[in-house]
Design an enzyme around this catalytic site. Structure first.
Site, short mmCIF file in Angstrom:
data_model
loop_
_atom_site.label_atom_id
_atom_site.label_comp_id
_atom_site.label_asym_id
_atom_site.label_seq_id
_atom_site.Cartn_x
_atom_site.Cartn_y
_atom_site.Cartn_z
N LEU A 242 1.07 -1.09 -0.35
CA LEU A 242 -0.21 0.11 -0.08
C LEU A 242 0.50 1.84 0.51
O LEU A 242 1.09 2.23 1.06
CB LEU A 242 -0.73 0.17 0.75
CG LEU A 242 -2.28 0.87 1.17
CD1 LEU A 242 -2.56 0.81 -0.49
CD2 LEU A 242 -3.20 0.34 2.34
N HIS A 243 1.49 1.59 -1.04
CA HIS A 243 2.86 2.56 -1.06
C HIS A 243 2.20 4.22 -0.70
O HIS A 243 2.40 3.91 0.23
CB HIS A 243 2.47 2.92 -2.59
CG HIS A 243 3.03 1.73 -3.58
ND1 HIS A 243 3.85 1.06 -3.99
CD2 HIS A 243 2.28 0.31 -4.45
CE1 HIS A 243 4.19 -0.39 -4.07
NE2 HIS A 243 2.78 -0.44 -5.18
N ASP A 244 1.46 4.69 -1.42
CA ASP A 244 1.12 6.24 -1.20
C ASP A 244 0.46 6.55 0.56
O ASP A 244 0.78 7.71 0.72
CB ASP A 244 0.72 6.30 -2.49
CG ASP A 244 0.98 6.73 -3.26
OD1 ASP A 244 -0.68 6.54 -4.48
OD2 ASP A 244 1.89 6.76 -3.87
#
Ligand code: RIB
Ligand code: CA
Length: 314
Positions: A242-244
């Site tokens: 879940l990058h951002d």
């Protein structure tokens, strides 16, 4: 009384961008002055629309949305529909936003906001290619020393690239913009794949979000379920990174993360390694450190925090 941290979120929604925006808009610790859309995961006409959709889903229709650059500084746009779907928000029920985009261009909003506020009081949070940020710096160099910090999702070192063997997507799309930002002298904190690959949307975590009991929980779980299929297949992981949202979690609880202050340069000349973040992790060059490069995260606390924030939305 705690002073709210003033931020501008620059974004290319994108399912993970959407979760990051929702998390930020739920957080009373943050004052989101505006959302600026940039071309990236999908073309600008979709990232600007998706930004409006997500702001509306949050109920925070007081937060203005601005449209920015439709192409990188000097290169053609590269998008990622194979990851995010045709709309960029696949997984969510299709909807037309009712909130309008602001007339003003995103880079003008960034410049005017930085000039109108005291120096060192505005944090920029890029979640996509750095085109809008670099363009604002080129247009108005006087803003550079006024930026409090840039906390961005992008780059990779030990985790290597996700769009080529050498480069992470946000930096790959606009390496010249990244070079402008990383050489600007602004204090920078980087949340790279090295850390985002530690926060995975496992089934248990998605179920907890789905069962929060509000509309946001349902939609976020749907977004995560769509988004994770690509990375689960590619990496054989039991969830997608879940990058951002790591950017927002860092602003809220930096103690969840750990990093090292190092030099990072951006490859812009080579075809083979375009967009690579060349990280001097072991200090083998005499290049000056220019960013905090985050390498570790407490994923349990990260998802607790994310869920706590999503619970506050409609
Ligand atoms: O490489 C991951 C990054 O590229 C994330 O910001 C994702 O939204 C895409 O923009
Ligand atoms: Ca993004």
């Amino acid at each position: 009384m705690n002073i709210k941290r003033k931020i501008i979120i620059d974004t290319d929604p994108g399912q993970d961008d959407a979760v990051a925006i929702l998390m930020a808009l739920a957080s009373t610790e943050l004052e989101v002055l505006g959302i600026t859309a940039v071309a990236g995961n999908v073309p600008l006409n979709l990232t600007e629309k998706n930004s409006c959709i997500v702001v509306e889903l949050s109920g925070r229709t007081d937060v203005p949305v601005f449209s920015g650059c439709s192409t990188p500084l000097v290169r053609n746009l590269v998008t990622a529909e194979e990851v995010h779907g045709k709309t960029g928000l696949d997984g969510m029920k299709p909807v037309e936003p009712s909130i309008p985009l602001e007339e003003k261009h995103a880079t003008d909003f960034i410049i005017e906001t930085l000039l109108a506020n005291n120096p060192g009081t505005i944090t920029l949070c890029p979640l996509g290619p750095l085109t809008n940020i670099a363009q604002a710096m080129i247009q108005a160099p006087e803003i550079i020393k006024r930026i409090q910090e840039i906390v961005l999702m992008g780059g990779a070192y030990f985790e290597v690239g996700n769009v080529t063997p050498a480069a992470e997507f946000n930096i790959y799309v606009d390496p010249e913009a990244a070079e402008k930002v990383f050489s600007s002298g602004v204090p920078i904190t980087v949340l790279p794949l090295d850390v985002t690959h530690q926060v995975l949307t496992t089934e248990t975590r998605v179920d907890i979000v789905r069962n929060i009991g509000n509309k946001v929980g349902q939609e976020v779980a749907n977004l995560m379920t769509f988004f994770e299929r690509f990375d689960k297949e590619k990496y054989g992981l039991d969830g997608a990174p879940l990058h951002d949202p790591c950017v927002i979690a860092y602003l809220l609880e930096p103690e969840i993360f750990d990093g090292r202050y190092v030099n990072v340069e951006i490859e812009t000349q080579s075809k083979l390694t375009r967009g690579m973040t060349v990280v001097d992790w072991w200090g083998v060059t005499d290049r000056e450190p220019n960013c905090l490069f985050v390498g570790k995260a407490d994923s349990t606390r990260f998802f607790e925090l994310l869920t706590e924030k999503l619970r506050l939305l409609p």
